[in-house]
Structures are given as C-alpha cells and as structure tokens.
Design a protein around this motif. Structure first.
Motif, mmCIF file in Angstrom:
data_model
loop_
_atom_site.group_PDB
_atom_site.id
_atom_site.type_symbol
_atom_site.label_atom_id
_atom_site.label_comp_id
_atom_site.label_asym_id
_atom_site.label_seq_id
_atom_site.Cartn_x
_atom_site.Cartn_y
_atom_site.Cartn_z
ATOM 1 N N UNK A 91 -5.695 14.722 -3.222
ATOM 2 C CA UNK A 91 -6.302 13.762 -2.304
ATOM 3 C C UNK A 91 -7.798 14.035 -2.166
ATOM 4 N N UNK A 114 -2.338 7.596 7.100
ATOM 5 C CA UNK A 114 -2.777 6.547 6.173
ATOM 6 C C UNK A 114 -3.040 7.120 4.780
ATOM 7 N N UNK A 126 -7.972 5.568 -7.025
ATOM 8 C CA UNK A 126 -8.694 5.025 -5.876
ATOM 9 C C UNK A 126 -9.018 3.548 -6.078
ATOM 10 N N UNK A 136 -6.057 0.819 -5.740
ATOM 11 C CA UNK A 136 -5.701 0.305 -4.410
ATOM 12 C C UNK A 136 -6.431 -0.992 -4.085
ATOM 13 N N UNK A 155 -2.190 10.266 3.488
ATOM 14 C CA UNK A 155 -1.219 11.155 2.836
ATOM 15 C C UNK A 155 0.236 10.864 3.166
ATOM 16 N N UNK A 156 0.517 10.064 4.199
ATOM 17 C CA UNK A 156 1.901 9.827 4.574
ATOM 18 C C UNK A 156 2.509 10.946 5.404
ATOM 19 N N UNK A 200 -8.274 10.344 -10.845
ATOM 20 C CA UNK A 200 -8.405 10.219 -9.387
ATOM 21 C C UNK A 200 -9.204 8.974 -9.018
ATOM 22 N N UNK A 249 -11.785 10.980 -0.085
ATOM 23 C CA UNK A 249 -10.360 11.178 -0.354
ATOM 24 C C UNK A 249 -9.743 9.960 -1.033
ATOM 25 N N UNK A 250 -8.747 10.195 -1.911
ATOM 26 C CA UNK A 250 -7.987 9.111 -2.530
ATOM 27 C C UNK A 250 -6.565 9.186 -1.977
ATOM 28 N N UNK A 251 -6.029 8.075 -1.432
ATOM 29 C CA UNK A 251 -4.695 8.148 -0.824
ATOM 30 C C UNK A 251 -3.607 8.556 -1.812
ATOM 31 N N UNK A 252 -2.886 9.606 -1.478
ATOM 32 C CA UNK A 252 -1.722 10.057 -2.259
ATOM 33 C C UNK A 252 -0.772 10.754 -1.292
ATOM 34 N N UNK A 253 0.513 10.655 -1.591
ATOM 35 C CA UNK A 253 1.497 11.276 -0.722
ATOM 36 C C UNK A 253 1.362 12.795 -0.735
ATOM 37 N N UNK A 257 0.835 -1.204 0.000
ATOM 38 C CA UNK A 257 0.000 0.000 0.000
ATOM 39 C C UNK A 257 0.872 1.257 0.000
ATOM 40 N N UNK A 266 1.095 3.863 -3.044
ATOM 41 C CA UNK A 266 0.721 5.258 -2.810
ATOM 42 C C UNK A 266 1.835 6.193 -3.289
ATOM 43 N N UNK A 271 1.500 8.605 -6.591
ATOM 44 C CA UNK A 271 1.590 10.042 -6.330
ATOM 45 C C UNK A 271 2.626 10.709 -7.211
#
Lengths: 322, 218
Positions: free
Chosen positions: B167, B19, A104, A107, B21-22, A100, B175-179, A83, A87, A91
């Motif tokens: 995000x 979780x 999502x 994942x 965004x880091x 987007x 929200x979608x997880x991204x750094x 994960x 991520x 990114x």
C-alpha cells in the motif's frame, strides 16, 4: 402471481414492496434457522449461519436504502461495491512491484465509468473499459519498461476491471430506464428481480446441495458443489423468475422464459469461475469483509455474470431505452 | 489535546484505513484493551501504525501509544507535533542506542514509563521498515524483551501485518488501495530469558505469517 400482484396493488402495495416483504419473510426464516439449527444438530456445519444471516440483513438493508434513494443512490452504492471488489481482486492478483502505479490508475476506471452512467452516455460506457482501458493500461505498463511477467499481469488486471467494474455497472445502468419503458414496477423492479433472482439462486443451490447433495459437479474446482444443488437451484430460480418476472418487468413469453432459464446458469458459471480463480490464487475466501460470507467477491461472483446477461436480454426482448 | 487525538483517530484515521486497506482482522478479540500491554508487529510501512491504531476499540485508544524513532519523527516541527499529539508516539532515540563508544544510554526509559502508567505500547522490534513484500522480517532487536523483563505484568501480543508494504512502501509518496490483513496471536509472557523470549516471539510471528493470505508480488 400477476393476479396476486394485481390484487396487492389494489390494496396499495407495489410489486417491489411485495418482493421486499417476501425477502424479509425469508430473512426471518433464515434467522430462525440460524438460531435453531446449531442447537438441534450440533457440529453439522451450521455454525456460520448466524454471522451469515446478520450479514444478509445488513446487505439487504443497504440495497433497500439505495434503491429507495433512486438511481443516484443505487449508482453510488454499486460504485462502492465495485471499488471494494476491485481492491480485493487487485490485492490477490499476481502483480509486479512496478505495477503499484498501474493498480492506482486502474481504480480511476470506476469514477470515469460512473461519469458516463450519471450523464447517460451509454455508448461511451459500453466501450470505455472493454476497449480503451483494455488498450491503455497495458500501454502504461509497457511504459514502465519491465517485460517480466507482463502478460500475466495485464490479463489479471483486465479480468478484474471487466468483472468488478464493467459488469456490475449494468445494474446502475438498468436504474436509468424511464418508467414508461418498464411500467410494471419501474427501473427498481428490473434491478430488484436481477438481485433477488441471483442471490436466491446462490441460496437455493446452497440449500439444495446441503439437503440432497450427492454427486460432485466440479470436484477439482469447488468440491462442495453438487449436481443436486445446481439442478435444484436452477429449477427453483427459474420458477421464481417465471412467477415474479411479469409483475416486476415487461418480460413476457419467450423473453421471460429465456431469462428464467439462462440467469441461474450464468449465476452458477460466475460462482464456478471465481472458484477457479480462488483455487489458483490459493485462497478460500477473497477477504474477511463480510462475516460468514468471506470477501465481497465471494458474494458478487455470480452477479458479475448475471448482470450483463440480464441487461442484454431485457434490452433485446423488452426495453426501448437500450 | 487528548480529545483532538481521539476525534482524529476515529473520524479521519479509521475511515481512511478502512477505505485504503479494508482492515481485515483475524483474532481481534486477542487485542489488549487494558494496559500495561505490548503489541509487537512486523514493520514494512507507515501504514502499519495507522492500521493498528484503526484496529483498537475507541475506549482503549487513549491508552495506545506507538513507539517510534525519535530521529525520524521528531526532526521537523510539523511532523513532530503530529507524531507527539495525534499519533501519540513514545519517542525512541535510535541514534543513542547505536552509539558504540558513549555510555549506553537508557533509550527505553520513555517506553518503560508508558508501561508503568498502564499504556498499551505498539512496538516494531525490527526497529525500521523492512523491504515490502519480502517473506522474511529484518532481524529483530531485543528491546521488546527488555521491556517485557522490566514490566512482567505486560503481556506481549504478536501481530502480523500482511500487505501494508504494498500500500505504501518505503519511499513511496501516495498510498495505493490494497487489502491488508492483520493477524493477532496469543499473548506471550516474560519467562526469565531474553534470547528464549525473542525466539518465542519470532516463532509466533512466523506462524501468523503462514496463516496470512498470500502476497502475489513478484
């Protein structure tokens, strides 16, 4: 080494315990170096060794804990690693505003892959990401109706999923090997050798490069890598696998030699390939997640190449399970 | 209610921010832990406030108060309760600030009072969430300069938040997880001129943005 392992097992130490003790010895040596080197030779690039070693302690403690918990613990740890890596990759990858939703959805490949691992459905695991996610995500993206930059985005997403999720998943799959199939040290022994050899190869290359590095091997991609570091790492890691392999795995003869010679090459290839990606994206580190190391992708780049190779060579030469 | 807020931030918001965004931070040591202080950041997403709250050490959290639009956050009772008691906002009445004909209302009074109490004020000088991923910020309002003028003891710490707009962009539901990367700059002090102060703040934010990891968002 087999003789030594036998002697140690007589006094009640398993090969994996011996391996962990050896790893801790190296950790203590590295920590001592991290404290001493910057004082002895200031300004020679040893300053980041301190946080680097602290991170090593944390990572090895996490791995040891997960391996001690058995295959479920290990699977959960590597699902988490996948994960974080995914991520990071998604990114940095070139993506379109419309993607987007696709990011999502991407994942979800992690929980679905791990459902196959938990239920031991190896065949589904094998084809899920390389065939069905490979087809499904681009279809979803086509459904969004935005053709601009389409192929670049689909390629980046698929590259991310195969390296970060699919290839890493071979580690928890190895943990599901029953004891009778790897009686030397069980499934833990198989995984331990893979992780130890891959990370040792990274460290050996780094140390040999620092000590003897002269001739650059990939000047345009990763200017710090040298022929001396590469060859030194190859030699030392091959030696390590030849020594520790028989005590930890059922590998013998041609199988052992094939793994010993090819695993360091795969590790180097993973390192260089991710360097090329980072260079293209214009970043030095993939994030700041692990102090002294960079992002999680900076740490597992070689593992994404060594894990599938090691798995398939083991399966071919020594395992009846796969 | 203060303990509930602290627990919620430490046990829910912080793990959630990590979780999703880091929470990659550059220059964490420059974040103020004692008030009065102003933290001024760019604004693309509701994640910005969450990220900044997740960043502060627990001992400083009781003092951290995000300035937020009263017209948006106080309009429905549930959101209003959450915004006031959990996020701990200092409400800013944007509608009164915009009204041209009426008496110029003192919309910054609650923020000044917070600074006088020794709080750490989080403020987004753009006054609204800008377009996500756009290289440039929306023009900044000079409220932050007026606050620095009113409370010269408070340093203004510029903060660039990279990636929060991907995000959870304006209008998105989940929200979608991204750094995300948060870059904390050197403190800026009030030196007697509003326009010059805003220029320095803008310059500092632009320099932080240059150091941020690239956003490949087309």
């Amino acid at each position: 080494m087999p003789a030594l392992a036998h002697k140690l097992s007589v006094i009640g130490l398993s090969p994996v315990t011996v391996g962990l003790l050896a790893v801790s010895v190296f950790l203590f040596l590295g920590t001592a170096a991290a404290i001493l080197l910057p004082r002895l030779r200031a300004g020679t690039g040893f300053e980041d060794l301190g946080p680097r070693m602290v991170s090593w302690w944390v990572m090895i403690a996490l791995l040891t804990g997960a391996l001690a918990l058995g295959w479920r613990g290990t699977a959960l740890l590597f699902a988490g690693v996948s994960f974080l890596a995914l991520r990071e990759f998604l990114s940095l990858a070139p993506a379109r505003r419309e993607d987007r939703l696709v990011i999502g959805v991407a994942y979800l490949a992690i929980p679905i892959s791990y459902i196959f691992i938990f239920n031991n459905i190896y065949l589904f695991y094998l084809v899920f990401i390389p065939v069905y996610v490979f087809l499904g995500l681009p279809f979803l993206m086509a459904g969004l109706g935005q053709p601009r930059g389409y192929l670049a985005s689909t390629s980046a997403f698929h590259w991310a999923l195969v390296t970060c999720v699919y290839n890493i998943g071979f580690i928890p799959l190895l943990m599901r090997v029953p004891h009778w199939d790897a009686p030397q040290a069980g499934a833990v022994g198989l995984v331990f050798l893979l992780l130890a050899a891959t990370e040792a190869n990274d460290v050996f290359q780094y140390v040999c490069g620092k000590l003897f590095g002269r001739r650059r091997i990939t000047p345009a991609i990763s200017p710090n890598k040298t022929w001396e570091g590469f060859l030194g790492g190859w030699l030392l890691t091959t030696g390590l696998i030849l020594l520790a392999g028989p005590a930890l795995t059922p590998l013998r003869g041609v199988g052992l030699w094939t793994v010993a010679l090819s695993l360091p090459l795969a590790g180097f290839a993973g390192d260089v390939t991710f360097s090329a990606i980072k260079r293209d994206l214009g970043v030095k580190d993939t994030s700041g997640l692990i102090p002294g190391h960079g992002g999680i992708l900076d740490r597992i780049d070689s593992l994404t190449f060594t894990a599938p190779l090691y798995f398939h060579l083991l399966a071919y030469f020594s395992l009846a399970t796969y | 209610m203060a303990w509930l807020r602290l627990l919620f931030i430490i046990l829910v918001l912080r793990p959630l921010a990590v979780l999703i965004t880091g929470v990659d931070v550059v220059g964490r040591e420059r974040l103020p832990v004692r008030g009065p202080a102003i933290v001024a950041g760019n604004h693309n997403s509701h994640m910005d406030t969450l990220l900044l709250l997740a960043l502060f050490p627990s001992r400083a959290l009781a003092r951290v108060r995000p300035a937020a639009a009263a017209d948006y956050f106080l309009k429905d009772p549930a959101l209003s309760w959450f915004a006031r008691n959990i996020v701990g906002i200092v409400p800013i009445d944007r509608a009164a600030a915009r009204a041209p004909d009426s008496q110029p209302a003192d919309v910054l009074a609650p923020a000044r009072e917070a600074l006088a109490r020794g709080d750490i004020l989080l403020i987004f000088p753009e006054g609204t969430r800008g377009e996500p991923g756009h290289a440039t910020m929306a023009p900044m309002k000079n409220g932050v300069a007026r606050l620095a003028e009113a409370c010269p003891a408070a340093p203004v710490i510029p903060v660039w938040i990279q990636g929060a707009g991907r995000v959870l962009p304006k209008g998105a539901v989940a929200p979608v997880p991204m750094t995300c990367c948060v870059l904390v700059g050197e403190p800026i002090r009030w030196a007697g001129d509003r326009a010059q102060f805003m220029d320095r703040l803008r310059g500092a934010l632009e320099r932080l943005e240059e150091q941020a990891p690239p956003l490949r968002w087309r």
